[in-house]
Design a protein around this motif. Structure first.
Motif, mmCIF file in Angstrom:
data_model
loop_
_atom_site.group_PDB
_atom_site.id
_atom_site.type_symbol
_atom_site.label_atom_id
_atom_site.label_comp_id
_atom_site.label_asym_id
_atom_site.label_seq_id
_atom_site.Cartn_x
_atom_site.Cartn_y
_atom_site.Cartn_z
ATOM 1 N N HIS A 529 0.798 -1.226 0.000
ATOM 2 C CA HIS A 529 0.000 0.000 0.000
ATOM 3 C C HIS A 529 0.830 1.276 0.000
ATOM 4 O O HIS A 529 0.271 2.370 -0.083
ATOM 5 N N ALA A 530 2.147 1.142 0.104
ATOM 6 C CA ALA A 530 2.992 2.344 0.110
ATOM 7 C C ALA A 530 4.387 2.000 -0.372
ATOM 8 O O ALA A 530 4.868 0.872 -0.205
ATOM 9 N N GLN A 533 9.457 6.150 1.693
ATOM 10 C CA GLN A 533 9.369 7.609 1.650
ATOM 11 C C GLN A 533 10.576 8.251 0.962
ATOM 12 O O GLN A 533 10.480 9.353 0.428
ATOM 13 N N TYR A 553 -0.986 6.105 -1.934
ATOM 14 C CA TYR A 553 -0.411 7.393 -2.350
ATOM 15 C C TYR A 553 0.984 7.131 -2.895
ATOM 16 O O TYR A 553 1.542 6.032 -2.731
ATOM 17 N N SER A 573 -3.771 11.075 -2.955
ATOM 18 C CA SER A 573 -3.963 10.666 -1.564
ATOM 19 C C SER A 573 -5.282 11.179 -0.994
ATOM 20 O O SER A 573 -5.805 12.234 -1.392
ATOM 21 N N GLU A 576 -6.133 11.384 5.079
ATOM 22 C CA GLU A 576 -5.365 10.700 6.125
ATOM 23 C C GLU A 576 -3.882 10.603 5.790
ATOM 24 O O GLU A 576 -3.037 10.595 6.677
ATOM 25 N N ASN A 577 -3.546 10.522 4.524
ATOM 26 C CA ASN A 577 -2.148 10.324 4.126
ATOM 27 C C ASN A 577 -1.526 11.562 3.475
ATOM 28 O O ASN A 577 -0.419 11.491 2.957
ATOM 29 N N LYS A 580 2.183 12.675 3.933
ATOM 30 C CA LYS A 580 3.272 11.854 3.386
ATOM 31 C C LYS A 580 3.242 11.803 1.862
ATOM 32 O O LYS A 580 4.197 11.326 1.242
ATOM 33 N N ALA A 581 2.162 12.290 1.294
ATOM 34 C CA ALA A 581 1.929 12.042 -0.129
ATOM 35 C C ALA A 581 2.319 13.214 -1.008
ATOM 36 O O ALA A 581 2.212 14.378 -0.624
#
Length: 826
Positions: A529-530, A533, A553, A573, A576-577, A580-581
């Motif tokens: 799901h990710a 980073q 995202y 995104s 909620e995200n 980070k997105a």
């Protein structure tokens, strides 16, 4: 001349391994008899290389310029020469009544030397219309060497079932096959069988006997003892082609695109070269392909006078054309060809995947050029044009090659050229394959690969350039659950494939230390799901392949990856995200993006300015664009789909556009008519849209699919994009000038379809329409009379269209309106 000698020797140094069968090293090795003969050939070539004046090539530089072949597409030889009698015999055996007892399953074997055309003949029979109509199921299995009985059993089972049970035991698979074939009339083709376990074969045949007595097995093999082991009931000995047929095949390829005068000039020398092919179709194809690129008599004479024709060690008459064609290649293409030995025999090679592997090995660097992908296309085209590749699978969209295979003899030649070195510290390619019939070296521990084997390998194999951890059997394989953090030691890694791996939930941040990485493939990783980073550190990344992977995202910093050529999907995104997105603005400077791009969860866009800042209109190399307006998360946002769509203006060079899950009432971006190259348009699940957009002026549109626009009740002149003024002012008007395929699907409320044309007889509506498909249009009352009368429609399909079927069906009152259409599916 030294370059020729060194090129032949050095091209044999490909450092690659497959890790399989319990993670044991399996080197790339050709069949023993072929290898011994080719070794003798190597000595002969060394002698030839020392006699420069006698050698027939003019290779003077190892850096000869790479040029694309003169032809713009690969010639597919559709006509098979000289096999009519054998074809008829085999078809009679397949379709006729068996003289054997009912419990004896007829097995027909085609026996012949390598390159004589066994597989081609089998495929010709397999694709015959009456053979297709005769059998309930046709199954084609290409054998491997050594034989993998589990793979064969699964291949048979897959043809009967969409999903193969996750079992590894041969006996269990046989029980499933028994249930699947029971009572069914099937044709099973087993291609290129080299060996086999008699006991396993007997077990498989006994299981297949539960099918209909009219079932048949067709085998191709070079070895008579294999045919006997398989209890052959009818054997077809495939002889070499007669001289005239060999010449016909050779000349069809060699003279392609030439004038009659040129052909006459080259006929005599061409016949002499064809005679040297010794009646072998593969040799004729290879020689013809090479000479199709040669323009002068002198070049043809150089091939004719080559000393290599005197070599008779390997499959007499077959290998010399391969060697001649190989040395005629630029050095960059020779390296690319020898690398193909890493694939198993009979493997379907994906073209784009292959080019990325070549790129990772550093083969595609040409001074003054940065477009490595285009260089790879040119290398592939060179090899395909010279018949080093065959069995092409082509795109229905534009006819481009998607995948190919190598003839087994060509594969043997590549394996010889690419004999691996044993020094594992210099290993450059590694593929880990878990076979379902093998036990691991850590029995009972599912995570042993991740926890023990991979970390140990990464510590030692620091020269790796390509690493494939792809799950080959998605329904049953030992997935890689975690990628070890010491992957960062693979500083030279350029290609990493983790696709089809549902066990991966996250990727380590250490992955972002691979500063040379060019391709990252996480396709179809169903639980990922990710991405890490720190992915912005992968500044050399050119291909991020993430289709079918449910990423929530994409990380911030994506805009730094300015080398990106491929980005399969960009996810907007949810709230909620968002910290980070990366936003759509990340796409602003990624102007090298090419191929296809999916922008998903566009319903999460809160700032239309971000969509505008993506600057899609500057992405000149994007061919396909899919815009998905679905939303993530629980927060209900104000509908801005029409504004976002307006802001996402693509390049006018776009060829395919899909808009789905769009929630505004009208689809009318101002830029739509600027898409002068648009060939395909799909509108899907735009449930609130009450009116179809005006599309008739799209000058290049060939295919239009409208699906689940459940609020549309009427389609009229607005769909055509014409007004009454247009008609009165124009002497002639063509609407949808190139449209060939039109489909409406699941249009629940659609009742009326008509348009008004008056004043001009020259108005043409969809003059090239070939297929009209209507599916799930329950309330639609009628089709436009003008459309039925003026188009040259060849096919009309009406599924789940109750009113239309009642009126236009076989007994309907309006059947006469469609009776001129050759193919009506109702």
């Amino acid at each position: 001349m030294k370059e020729v000698e060194n090129a032949y020797k050095n091209s044999r140094k490909v450092r690659s391994l497959n890790l399989c069968n319990g993670f044991c090293y399996r080197p790339v090795v050709p069949h023993y008899d072929i290898a011994v003969k080719i070794k003798n050939l190597s000595k002969t070539l060394d002698d030839i290389a020392r006699e420069k004046d006698r050698f027939s090539f003019s290779l003077t530089s190892g850096t000869r310029e790479l040029k694309p072949p003169m032809t713009t597409s690969v010639l597919d030889v559709s006509k098979v020469h000289g096999r009519d009698e054998e074809k008829k015999t085999i078809i009679d055996l397949l379709l006729g009544s068996s003289s054997q007892e009912k419990m004896s399953l007829p097995i027909i074997s085609i026996l012949g030397t390598g390159g004589v055309g066994k597989t081609t003949l089998a495929r010709l029979v397999f694709n015959e219309v009456k053979v297709d109509a005769h059998f309930d199921k046709r199954i084609w299995v290409c054998f491997s060497d050594p034989v993998d009985e589990i793979r064969v059993a699964k291949a048979i089972l897959e043809s009967f079932r969409d999903v193969v049970p996750a079992v590894a035991a041969f006996d269990t698979l046989l029980r499933h096959i028994e249930k699947s074939v029971k009572g069914k009339k099937f044709l099973l083709v087993l291609d290129d069988v080299w060996s086999g376990n008699p006991t396993k074969w007997e077990e498989l045949v006994s299981t297949l006997k539960f099918g209909s007595p009219e079932s048949r097995i067709l085998v191709t093999t070079r070895k008579e003892d294999v045919a006997k082991m398989m209890r052959t009931t009818s054997m077809i000995l495939l002889a070499k082609l007669p001289d005239n047929d060999c010449w016909s095949l050779f000349s069809q390829i060699a003279f392609s695109g030439r004038t009659t005068e040129e052909c006459q000039k080259l006929t005599d020398i061409g016949r002499m070269i064809a005679d040297k092919c010794n009646g072998l179709p593969l040799a004729a194809k290879t020689s013809g392909s090479l000479l199709s690129l040669k323009t002068t008599m002198e070049q043809w004479k150089t091939v004719l006078d080559s000393e290599i024709w005197k070599v008779e060690d390997v499959e007499k008459g077959l290998l010399p054309p391969l060697v001649i064609s190989y040395f005629d290649l630029p050095s960059i293409v020779r390296r690319c060809f020898s690398y193909c030995a890493i694939f198993p025999k009979g493997y379907k090679i994906n073209k784009d995947h292959l080019i990325k592997l070549w790129m990772a090995q550093g083969y595609l660097k040409v001074e003054g050029r940065e477009d490595m992908e285009l260089i790879g296309e040119e290398c592939f085209e060179n090899l395909a044009t010279r018949s080093f590749f065959q069995d092409f699978e082509r795109s229905e969209y534009d006819g481009s090659i998607i995948s190919c295979k190598m003839h087994d003899i060509v594969h043997d030649f590549a394996q010889f050229l690419a004999q691996p070195m044993c020094n594992e510290t210099k290993l450059r390619s590694l593929s880990i394959v878990h076979k379902s019939n093998s036990s691991t070296i850590f029995p009972g521990i599912r995570d042993s690969v991740t926890d023990i084997a991979l970390p140990s390998l990464f510590d030692r194999l620091t020269c790796l350039r390509t690493l494939c951890l792809r799950c080959h059997e998605r329904h049953f394989c030992l997935s890689i659950a975690r990628l070890p953090r010491n992957i960062k030691k693979l500083k030279h890694l350029r290609y990493l494939n983790l696709s089809n791996n549902d066990a991966i939930y996250e990727l380590p941040e250490a992955l972002c230390d691979l500063c040379n990485l060019q391709s990252l493939d996480v396709n179809n990783c169903g639980n990922l799901h990710a991405l890490p980073q720190g992915i912005a550190k992968l500044i050399n990344l050119r291909h991020l392949i993430n289709e079918g992977t449910p990423l929530l995202y994409l990380p911030k910093g994506l805009e730094r990856l300015t080398c990106l050529r491929t980005l399969s999907e960009f996810t907007v995104s949810d709230i909620e995200n968002v910290s980070k997105a990366g936003s759509l603005q990340c796409l602003q400077n990624l102007n090298h993006l090419q191929g296809s791009l999916v922008l998903t969860t566009l319903g999460n866009v809160t700032d239309v300015g971000e969509a505008k800042s993506a600057k899609l209109e500057s992405k000149k190399h994007l061919v396909c664009l899919r815009l998905e307006f679905i939303k993530l998360g629980r927060v209900e946002l104000v509908d801005k789909d029409n504004e976002v769509l307006e802001a996402l203006q693509p390049s006018p060079d776009l060829e395919k556009l899909t808009i789905c899950d769009y929630k505004s009432k009208i689809i009318s971006p101002s830029w739509l008519m600027s898409l002068t190259e648009l060939r395909m348009l799909n509108l899907q699940r735009c449930g609130k849209c009450e009116q179809l957009p005006s599309l008739g002026r799209l000058s290049s549109l060939e295919s239009l699919v409208v699906e689940a626009l459940s609020s549309v009740r009427r389609v009229g002149n607005e769909f055509l994009g014409i007004e009454s003024d247009d008609i009165s002012l124009s002497s002639s008007l063509v609407v949808f000038p190139k449209l060939k395929f039109l489909e409406f699907r699941d249009m629940d409320e659609w009742e009326e379809w008509d348009y008004v044309i008056c004043g001009q007889k020259d108005t043409k509506i969809m003059p090239r329409l070939h297929r009209l498909k209507l599916d799930g249009c329950h309330k639609l009352k009628a089709l436009p009379d003008h459309l039925l009368l003026t188009t040259k429609m060849n096919e009309l399909t009406m599924n789940w269209c109750s009113v239309l079927k009642e009126r236009y069906g076989r007994t309907g009152d309006w059947r006469y309106k469609v009776s001129h259409i050759p193919n009506i599916g109702d």
